[in-house]
Design a protein around this motif. Structure first.
Motif, PDB file in Angstrom:
ATOM      1  N   ASP A  26     -21.629  22.973  14.405  1.00 22.81           N
ATOM      2  CA  ASP A  26     -20.833  23.567  13.335  1.00 22.81           C
ATOM      3  C   ASP A  26     -20.057  22.459  12.642  1.00 22.81           C
ATOM      4  O   ASP A  26     -20.330  21.272  12.836  1.00 22.81           O
ATOM      5  CB  ASP A  26     -19.915  24.675  13.864  1.00 22.81           C
ATOM      6  CG  ASP A  26     -18.760  24.148  14.707  1.00 22.81           C
ATOM      7  OD1 ASP A  26     -18.735  22.935  15.019  1.00 22.81           O
ATOM      8  OD2 ASP A  26     -17.886  24.952  15.059  1.00 22.81           O
ATOM      9  N   ARG A  36     -19.849  32.896  14.803  1.00 28.29           N
ATOM     10  CA  ARG A  36     -20.126  32.853  13.372  1.00 28.29           C
ATOM     11  C   ARG A  36     -20.970  31.639  12.985  1.00 28.29           C
ATOM     12  O   ARG A  36     -21.716  31.670  11.994  1.00 28.29           O
ATOM     13  CB  ARG A  36     -18.793  32.823  12.618  1.00 28.29           C
ATOM     14  CG  ARG A  36     -18.889  32.570  11.120  1.00 28.29           C
ATOM     15  CD  ARG A  36     -17.505  32.558  10.494  1.00 28.29           C
ATOM     16  NE  ARG A  36     -17.555  32.160   9.081  1.00 28.29           N
ATOM     17  CZ  ARG A  36     -17.868  32.962   8.084  1.00 28.29           C
ATOM     18  NH1 ARG A  36     -18.188  34.220   8.344  1.00 28.29           N
ATOM     19  NH2 ARG A  36     -17.882  32.547   6.829  1.00 28.29           N
ATOM     20  N   ASN A  37     -20.876  30.583  13.765  1.00 25.49           N
ATOM     21  CA  ASN A  37     -21.562  29.334  13.426  1.00 25.49           C
ATOM     22  C   ASN A  37     -22.804  29.063  14.273  1.00 25.49           C
ATOM     23  O   ASN A  37     -23.358  27.962  14.218  1.00 25.49           O
ATOM     24  CB  ASN A  37     -20.589  28.164  13.555  1.00 25.49           C
ATOM     25  CG  ASN A  37     -19.482  28.230  12.515  1.00 25.49           C
ATOM     26  OD1 ASN A  37     -19.669  28.798  11.451  1.00 25.49           O
ATOM     27  ND2 ASN A  37     -18.333  27.661  12.841  1.00 25.49           N
ATOM     28  N   ARG A  39     -25.868  29.116  14.092  1.00 22.58           N
ATOM     29  CA  ARG A  39     -26.983  29.207  13.132  1.00 22.58           C
ATOM     30  C   ARG A  39     -28.343  29.016  13.802  1.00 22.58           C
ATOM     31  O   ARG A  39     -29.306  29.706  13.468  1.00 22.58           O
ATOM     32  CB  ARG A  39     -26.785  28.167  12.030  1.00 22.58           C
ATOM     33  CG  ARG A  39     -25.495  28.380  11.213  1.00 22.58           C
ATOM     34  CD  ARG A  39     -25.280  27.260  10.214  1.00 22.58           C
ATOM     35  NE  ARG A  39     -24.111  27.509   9.375  1.00 22.58           N
ATOM     36  CZ  ARG A  39     -22.890  27.044   9.642  1.00 22.58           C
ATOM     37  NH1 ARG A  39     -22.680  26.317  10.730  1.00 22.58           N
ATOM     38  NH2 ARG A  39     -21.879  27.303   8.826  1.00 22.58           N
ATOM     39  N   ASN A 137     -24.908  25.892   2.755  1.00 26.10           N
ATOM     40  CA  ASN A 137     -25.857  26.059   3.848  1.00 26.10           C
ATOM     41  C   ASN A 137     -26.839  27.199   3.596  1.00 26.10           C
ATOM     42  O   ASN A 137     -26.438  28.344   3.362  1.00 26.10           O
ATOM     43  CB  ASN A 137     -25.093  26.293   5.150  1.00 26.10           C
ATOM     44  CG  ASN A 137     -25.965  26.145   6.367  1.00 26.10           C
ATOM     45  OD1 ASN A 137     -26.747  27.025   6.693  1.00 26.10           O
ATOM     46  ND2 ASN A 137     -25.835  25.014   7.037  1.00 26.10           N
ATOM     47  N   ASP A 140     -26.682  30.178   6.091  1.00 24.39           N
ATOM     48  CA  ASP A 140     -25.596  31.101   5.758  1.00 24.39           C
ATOM     49  C   ASP A 140     -25.996  32.036   4.628  1.00 24.39           C
ATOM     50  O   ASP A 140     -25.605  33.213   4.604  1.00 24.39           O
ATOM     51  CB  ASP A 140     -24.342  30.325   5.365  1.00 24.39           C
ATOM     52  CG  ASP A 140     -23.800  29.479   6.506  1.00 24.39           C
ATOM     53  OD1 ASP A 140     -24.290  29.626   7.642  1.00 24.39           O
ATOM     54  OD2 ASP A 140     -22.898  28.655   6.260  1.00 24.39           O
ATOM     55  N   TRP A 143     -28.249  34.673   6.256  1.00 25.42           N
ATOM     56  CA  TRP A 143     -27.660  35.417   7.380  1.00 25.42           C
ATOM     57  C   TRP A 143     -26.754  36.509   6.811  1.00 25.42           C
ATOM     58  O   TRP A 143     -25.560  36.341   6.658  1.00 25.42           O
ATOM     59  CB  TRP A 143     -26.879  34.443   8.246  1.00 25.42           C
ATOM     60  CG  TRP A 143     -26.438  34.960   9.575  1.00 25.42           C
ATOM     61  CD1 TRP A 143     -26.514  36.227  10.050  1.00 25.42           C
ATOM     62  CD2 TRP A 143     -25.820  34.183  10.613  1.00 25.42           C
ATOM     63  NE1 TRP A 143     -25.990  36.304  11.313  1.00 25.42           N
ATOM     64  CE2 TRP A 143     -25.569  35.060  11.680  1.00 25.42           C
ATOM     65  CE3 TRP A 143     -25.469  32.840  10.736  1.00 25.42           C
ATOM     66  CZ2 TRP A 143     -24.959  34.628  12.868  1.00 25.42           C
ATOM     67  CZ3 TRP A 143     -24.877  32.409  11.900  1.00 25.42           C
ATOM     68  CH2 TRP A 143     -24.623  33.292  12.962  1.00 25.42           C
ATOM     69  N   ARG A 146     -23.668  37.932   9.105  1.00 27.06           N
ATOM     70  CA  ARG A 146     -22.956  36.866   9.806  1.00 27.06           C
ATOM     71  C   ARG A 146     -21.581  37.349  10.256  1.00 27.06           C
ATOM     72  O   ARG A 146     -20.841  37.962   9.474  1.00 27.06           O
ATOM     73  CB  ARG A 146     -22.809  35.668   8.867  1.00 27.06           C
ATOM     74  CG  ARG A 146     -22.288  34.413   9.526  1.00 27.06           C
ATOM     75  CD  ARG A 146     -22.177  33.298   8.498  1.00 27.06           C
ATOM     76  NE  ARG A 146     -21.608  32.094   9.079  1.00 27.06           N
ATOM     77  CZ  ARG A 146     -21.039  31.131   8.382  1.00 27.06           C
ATOM     78  NH1 ARG A 146     -20.986  31.222   7.055  1.00 27.06           N
ATOM     79  NH2 ARG A 146     -20.537  30.067   8.982  1.00 27.06           N
TER      80      ARG A 146
END
Length: 592
Positions: A26, A36-37, A39, A137, A140, A143, A146
């Motif tokens: 992150d 949340r991060n 990914r 990103n 993001d 997603w 998220r």
């Protein structure tokens, strides 16, 4: 997962990217990151703490290190991704072989170090491939569900735990910045900032850091970049004069006033985005180590006293758990891994100053122990198996210390081969614990001590032998480590490192013996060269039923008896009844 991969490829095509690198990282480049991060997990299903995916228009690849070579195959679809070793075949090397001149690779500079991005430009550029740094990103963007950002108030840690005020630390670190002829330093790592300001975060309880980064100038003033909703009442009085708080998005604005100034930054451990912003502001970027890292690693007497106290309470909890486990197995109650982890948590949580686990407990029965970073919460928990082993790697975060301990336990009779391998692992553990070495020695120079007996029989383990540990901070702390891979940081008094050799046989079993050690000066006035050595902080018995006594030397038996005597003397005042009886038996003297 296929739909997510397709969605990402469409987004890549819209921006004209031929490849995208998605690391498990992150904006703070930490090992533990908020949900949340996550990914990489969203894209691939992989839950490990280190790895990366590389996505191209018609193929994709997953890269993990030796800890996760088994796990990745069970979590990531092999029809969508090929699997590669993160160290032996790194993503940049693989990419350079896949792409053609004129193509582009995209990355988010917030999720990579400056060093990685510069290396990527060089490696890919040699093939005519361009690197594009894009902080908007793409994951993001794709997603859609998220999780929201978690914002919780930080803790203010009293000087009774830290041994030094925040103001004193800032002045001391500022002097180090002046020594390298710089005007300011980028203090990027959240654990460095947290140590510097004597604060601890609560967003991620296992890693109690304030999610932040900072600029420290040579006068000791500090610009702190964090969401001020994380700062509790009394923060400014706690940290003292000279600390200004800004939202992270204001970083480039603050830098606008630093044109022409020399700013120290760590290219290996600070993000590319922050250092690119320093250059864009007209400041001179000076490559160097974060000045806080070494100071944080060398614990002061107050920190060491606290961590010893934390390890004593932790040892009581671990030993009570092992006593309970022995009783349950004897009664025929073969619990699953989740029940075992929960019981250990319950015992730890009753201890003074307990805050949280220091990582997800690795509660691994039988073949699951072959995955050295196994997590029973990622699927259906396994159950203890007769005539096998159970591996439990766990730790606690206490206000006065951080613990990390692994014990491997026999469930019935696992057989002579397991006992032979366990004994080889323990012999390596003992050899490292007993090491004496001059100042200037690095962990890489000591690593072979822990592997020598496995190597002699044709075995090895694919992870480091030891990592640094903080004090109510990261359970994986740098810059100190003990590993086969290069590391230029010498071990110094006050540093805490783990000692954790192991062995893993895919689909069968795994074992590890782990204590935390503190580096200390040896008390030997007659030594021609002053020597350093280790003191074990962890207090918990090893399972002697797993030993092949024919493989142990008299000196190794003496070491084990002395260690167990120390464990018994330390813990006996705090246990009673069946727990005390088990401890006495588990630490009883064994013969040569």
């Amino acid at each position: 997962m296929e739909q997510r991969l397709d969605s990402l490829r469409r987004a890549m095509a819209e921006r004209g990217y031929d490849a995208l690198v998605v690391p498990r990282a992150d904006e703070f480049l930490g090992e533990y990151i908020p949900e949340r991060n996550e990914r990489l997990h969203w894209l691939t299903g992989f839950t490990g703490s280190a790895g990366a995916a590389v996505v191209l228009a018609d193929r994709a690849a997953m890269f993990v290190d030796g800890r996760y070579t088994v796990q990745v195959q069970s979590q990531v679809r092999d029809d969508l991704y090929s699997f590669h070793h993160l160290v032996d075949e790194p993503p940049l090397q693989w990419l350079a072989e896949q792409l053609e001149s004129g193509q582009t690779v995209a990355c988010d500079p917030r999720l990579h170090s400056y060093q990685w991005c510069e290396q990527a430009r060089e490696t890919l550029g040699a093939m005519g491939v361009s690197l594009v740094c894009d902080s908007d990103n793409l994951v993001d963007r794709c997603w859609t569900e998220r999780p929201e950002e978690v914002i919780r108030e930080a803790l203010l840690l009293d000087e009774a735990f830290t041994g030094e005020s925040a103001e004193s630390k800032r002045v001391r670190m500022a002097a180090l910045v002046a020594q390298v002829d710089c005007d300011a330093a980028l203090v990027f790592a959240p654990d460095s900032v947290s140590w510097l300001l004597n604060v601890r975060g609560t967003d991620m309880p296992q890693l109690p850091v304030l999610l932040s980064f900072a600029l420290l100038d040579v006068q000791g003033s500090l610009a702190l970049f964090t969401d001020d909703r994380r700062l509790p009442a009394g923060f400014r009085a706690h940290v003292g004069e000279g600390v200004e708080v800004y939202p992270p998005a204001s970083f480039t604005g603050v830098l606008a006033e630093m044109s022409g100034r020399r700013i120290l930054a760590d290219p290996a451990n600070a993000s590319a985005w922050t250092q690119q912003a320093i250059v864009a502001a007209g400041a001179e970027l000076v490559a160097g180590k974060d000045p806080v890292l070494l100071a944080k690693a060398c614990k002061n007497p107050v920190e060491l006293a606290g961590t010893r106290a934390a390890h004593l309470r932790d040892g009581v909890a671990v030993s009570r758990f092992l006593a309970w486990l022995a009783g349950e197995v004897a009664a025929g109650n073969l619990h699953d891994e989740a029940v075992l982890a929960d019981e250990l948590y319950r015992l730890r949580a009753g201890g003074e100053y307990f805050h949280a686990c220091s990582f997800d407990t690795i509660s691994a029965a039988g073949a699951n122990a072959a995955m050295c970073h196994y997590n029973h919460m990622n699927g259906e928990p396994g159950t203890l198996q007769r005539d096998s082993v159970y591996l439990c790697d766990s730790g606690g975060q206490y206000l006065d210390g951080t613990t990390d301990v692994t014990r491997t336990v026999a469930i019935g009779d696992p057989g002579p081969e397991v006992r032979r391998l366990f004994t080889l692992v323990l012999k390596g553990h003992i050899a490292l614990d007993r090491a004496r070495f001059p100042r200037g020695t690095t962990g890489m120079q000591l690593d072979a001590l822990a592997r020598q007996y496995l190597w002699a029989e044709g075995f090895d383990f694919d992870h480091g032998t030891g990592h640094g540990v903080g004090v109510f901070l990261s359970v994986h702390e740098g810059p100190q480590r003990i590993s086969k891979t290069a590391g230029d940081t010498a071990l110094m008094p006050g540093m805490i490192v783990s000692n954790e050799p192991g062995y893993y046989r895919d689909g069968r079993f795994g074992m590890r013996c782990e204590n935390l050690l503190v580096v200390r000066e040896c008390d030997d006035a007659d030594a021609e060269t002053p020597m350093l050595g280790f003191e074990a902080l962890t207090l918990a018995p090893f399972d002697v039923s797993l030993l092949d006594m024919t493989l142990l030397t008299p000196e190794e038996v003496d070491w084990l008896n002395a260690y167990h005597a120390r464990v018994a003397d330390s813990l006996q005042p705090f246990v009673s009844g069946a727990d005390a009886a088990w401890l006495a038996s588990a630490t009883a003297v064994i013969g040569h």
